[in-house]
Design an enzyme around this catalytic site. Sequence first.
Site, short mmCIF file in Angstrom:
data_model
loop_
_atom_site.label_atom_id
_atom_site.label_comp_id
_atom_site.label_asym_id
_atom_site.label_seq_id
_atom_site.Cartn_x
_atom_site.Cartn_y
_atom_site.Cartn_z
N SER A 189 0.87 -1.19 0.00
CA SER A 189 0.00 0.00 0.00
C SER A 189 0.90 1.23 0.00
O SER A 189 2.07 1.15 0.40
CB SER A 189 -0.84 0.01 1.29
N TYR A 246 -1.64 -0.59 10.62
CA TYR A 246 -1.79 -1.01 9.21
C TYR A 246 -0.51 -0.67 8.45
O TYR A 246 0.02 -1.51 7.71
CB TYR A 246 -3.01 -0.31 8.60
N1 LIG Z 1 -8.48 -0.80 -1.45
C1 LIG Z 1 -7.45 -0.01 -1.19
O1 LIG Z 1 -7.61 1.22 -1.11
C2 LIG Z 1 -6.08 -0.59 -1.00
C3 LIG Z 1 -5.00 0.28 -1.04
C4 LIG Z 1 -3.72 -0.23 -0.84
C5 LIG Z 1 -3.55 -1.57 -0.62
N2 LIG Z 1 -4.63 -2.41 -0.58
C6 LIG Z 1 -4.38 -3.83 -0.32
O2 LIG Z 1 -4.96 -4.58 -1.35
C7 LIG Z 1 -5.24 -5.89 -0.88
C8 LIG Z 1 -6.63 -6.29 -1.29
O3 LIG Z 1 -7.56 -5.49 -0.60
P1 LIG Z 1 -8.87 -4.91 -1.28
O4 LIG Z 1 -8.74 -3.45 -1.30
O5 LIG Z 1 -9.20 -5.61 -2.50
O6 LIG Z 1 -9.94 -5.21 -0.11
P2 LIG Z 1 -11.13 -6.25 0.02
O7 LIG Z 1 -12.16 -6.02 -1.03
O8 LIG Z 1 -11.57 -6.17 1.45
O9 LIG Z 1 -10.43 -7.64 -0.25
C9 LIG Z 1 -9.64 -8.28 0.71
C10 LIG Z 1 -9.51 -9.73 0.33
O10 LIG Z 1 -8.70 -10.37 1.32
C11 LIG Z 1 -9.34 -11.55 1.70
N3 LIG Z 1 -8.99 -11.95 3.07
C12 LIG Z 1 -9.11 -11.27 4.21
N4 LIG Z 1 -8.71 -12.03 5.26
C13 LIG Z 1 -8.33 -13.21 4.73
C14 LIG Z 1 -7.83 -14.42 5.28
N5 LIG Z 1 -7.63 -14.57 6.60
N6 LIG Z 1 -7.55 -15.44 4.43
C15 LIG Z 1 -7.76 -15.32 3.10
N7 LIG Z 1 -8.21 -14.21 2.53
C16 LIG Z 1 -8.51 -13.17 3.34
C17 LIG Z 1 -10.82 -11.28 1.56
O11 LIG Z 1 -11.51 -12.51 1.33
P3 LIG Z 1 -12.37 -13.35 2.41
O12 LIG Z 1 -12.99 -12.34 3.34
O13 LIG Z 1 -13.36 -14.05 1.54
O14 LIG Z 1 -11.40 -14.27 3.06
C18 LIG Z 1 -10.85 -10.44 0.31
O15 LIG Z 1 -10.90 -11.25 -0.83
C19 LIG Z 1 -4.99 -5.84 0.63
O16 LIG Z 1 -3.73 -6.39 0.93
C20 LIG Z 1 -5.02 -4.36 0.94
O17 LIG Z 1 -4.29 -4.05 2.10
C21 LIG Z 1 -5.88 -1.95 -0.80
#
Ligand SMILES: NC(=O)c1ccc[n+]([C@@H]2O[C@H](COP(=O)([O-])OP(=O)(O)OC[C@H]3O[C@@H](n4cnc5c(N)ncnc54)[C@H](OP(=O)(O)O)[C@@H]3O)[C@@H](O)[C@H]2O)c1
Length: 250
Positions: A145, A159
Amino acid sequence: MNRANSVKGKVVVVTGASSGIGEATANHLAELGGVVVLGARRVARLQQVASKIREAGGQAVVVETDVTKRQDSEKLLQTALERFGRVDVWVNNAGVMALAPMDRLKVDEWDRMIDVNIKGVLYGIAAALPQMRRQGAGHIINVASVAGLKIFSPIGTVYSATKFAVRALSEGLRAEAGPSLRVTLISPGAVTSELKDGSSDADTARFVSEFYRANEIPADAVARAIAYAIEQPADVDINEIVLRPTVQEF
Ligand SMILES: NC(=O)c1ccc[n+]([C@@H]2O[C@H](COP(=O)([O-])OP(=O)(O)OC[C@H]3O[C@@H](n4cnc5c(N)ncnc54)[C@H](OP(=O)(O)O)[C@@H]3O)[C@@H](O)[C@H]2O)c1
């Protein structure tokens, strides 16, 4: 000479593929001809993602995976090997973001972020690395991130700490990797997904919701960055990609 390294035919494991960036990445890589192996806890959601990919003519397999359990990451690997015989790319994308000032002592949420965001990535590496060594080739992509580059204080200190750790792990692994393994760190800014809903602290949740409304861009922006890293010739390792919404200051 065409040195391009197409996504087509590559076996790609994506953790956290049930929503957001993981789902968008699975869709995009499958559109480019990649064979995707999808891990997350919500299997019904994974099945929906996989069904749409198959309806569009792609290949996708679903594995119920909790990345905080090492044996689940191992099962994800074994399923990919049983079905497709190898793993070309492993995307450690699963993550959680529970924001609050440290004074609120959301210690359970600190634990959760450490377990998913750091240990989950490590267990993914532990599964993928020996297989990629056996194959003599592979690519590990970790999603951090912009909060892994700058400290998201005062609400995102823990975080940020987890994402700084992902950056350290990625750079250390890259330096150890040698010529047959590529390592890429992807550091996105605000992207539309379910991540923003992960904060139990009411004041923080309100702030986060407004921040995202003002800044977020669709998750396929990150999917395209991941595809770009994969598509480079085998002797080119895209080490880091940072991408933000144009309007985002942090
Ligand atoms: N969205 C942003 O603004 C942003 C910015 C920078 C970085 N990121 C990073 O991008 C990545 C994806 O996040 P996202 O934004 O797409 O959010 P999201 O829609 O909440 O997706 C998170 C994913 O992680 C999975 N997850 C959570 N806990 C888990 C576990 N214990 N085992 C397996 N899977 C798990 C969830 O699936 P289940 O709940 O089905 O397990 C979901 O598929 C993360 O690492 C986040 O920190 C996001």
